[in-house]
Design a protein around this motif. Sequence first.
Motif, short mmCIF file in Angstrom:
data_model
loop_
_atom_site.label_atom_id
_atom_site.label_comp_id
_atom_site.label_asym_id
_atom_site.label_seq_id
_atom_site.Cartn_x
_atom_site.Cartn_y
_atom_site.Cartn_z
N MET A 94 33.92 56.81 22.43
CA MET A 94 32.57 56.22 22.48
C MET A 94 32.30 55.80 23.92
O MET A 94 32.63 54.69 24.33
CB MET A 94 32.53 54.99 21.57
N ASP A 95 31.70 56.70 24.71
CA ASP A 95 31.53 56.41 26.13
C ASP A 95 30.06 56.41 26.52
O ASP A 95 29.23 57.07 25.88
CB ASP A 95 32.30 57.47 26.95
N GLY A 96 29.75 55.65 27.59
CA GLY A 96 28.39 55.66 28.15
C GLY A 96 27.61 54.38 27.92
O GLY A 96 26.43 54.30 28.29
N ASN A 97 28.25 53.37 27.36
CA ASN A 97 27.53 52.10 27.11
C ASN A 97 27.02 51.46 28.40
O ASN A 97 25.88 50.99 28.47
CB ASN A 97 28.46 51.07 26.46
N GLY A 98 27.88 51.44 29.41
CA GLY A 98 27.53 50.78 30.68
C GLY A 98 26.35 51.47 31.34
O GLY A 98 25.38 50.82 31.76
N ARG A 99 26.43 52.82 31.41
CA ARG A 99 25.34 53.56 32.06
C ARG A 99 24.04 53.45 31.27
O ARG A 99 22.96 53.39 31.83
CB ARG A 99 25.75 55.03 32.24
N TRP A 100 24.15 53.40 29.96
CA TRP A 100 22.96 53.23 29.10
C TRP A 100 22.25 51.93 29.48
O TRP A 100 21.02 51.89 29.62
CB TRP A 100 23.41 53.20 27.64
MG MG Z 1 33.07 54.95 30.45
#
Ligand code: MG
Length: 248
Positions: free
Chosen positions: A20-26
């Motif tokens: 589950m990746d991409g929370n920070g960039r979101w």
């Molecule tokens: Mg990441």
Amino acid sequence: MQETSEFDIRLIPSHIALIMDGNGRWAEERRRPRLAGHKAGVDSVRAVVETAREIGVRYLTLYAFSTENWQRPRAEVKGLMALLRTYLESELRTMLKNDIRLFCIGQRERLPADVLSVLEQVMQETEHCREMTLNLALSYGGRNEMIRAVRKMAHKCVAGEVDPDALSEGMLGECLDTFGQPDPDLLIRTGGEHRLSNFLLWQVSYAELYFTETKWPDFRKYQLLEAVATYGRRQRRFGKTGAQLLGR
Ligand code: MG
Ligand code: IPE
Ligand code: IPE
């Protein structure tokens, strides 16, 4: 659960593993703090767990926190641990209702005491649930898991319980945190990166890989169904030829 009728059950992976990746960039895209992304990500967890259960997935393994993630800023680690705790507290009832067993892989003893205690309580209370196993990978690293497994096997050899020459792939598998569970059929990574980041290194040797640009907070029911549909169109050959699989 009516939508499940359009799916051929043989084409549903029995084990899905998910990075589950991409929370920070979101969150950064929305000029919000990274934690807002993690918070929105919890709603994706709920949606994906529910959908997986609906379509008949038997094992779902979510990479929630890696051994390497301890190196993040303290405030982010603290925020993630708090979210994990509230998620576990709020989901127990739903898990029981949907017959979902919670299990944890990784070095759970490294988790803060309050999180560990809720985690163990939910694991215990859902132990009898059979429809789906939800594995949370927490303080998890594939290499760490493997070295712990190797140590277990070494102890057995030293104790004279096992002949070193008899050590097998099966035995190593039984010493991993995922013992007794089938290997993942489908590995999904959201957030656009094309790497494993130390996730289930042993278990994914024959998993189908699915990478999507969609960031985790935007990955919900439809996106999971899309990944599963793609999986259903693949031919898994396990080293054989396509003709062999068709019985020709
Ligand atoms: Mg990441
Ligand atoms: C994944 O999202 C969640 C965890 C690793 C806990 P990230 O926090 O890695 O988000 P990006 O990759 O920085 O966008
Ligand atoms: C992998 O994501 C770990 C989890 C999703 C929990 P990361 O964001 O930590 O991975 P890298 O650092 O980009 O490889």
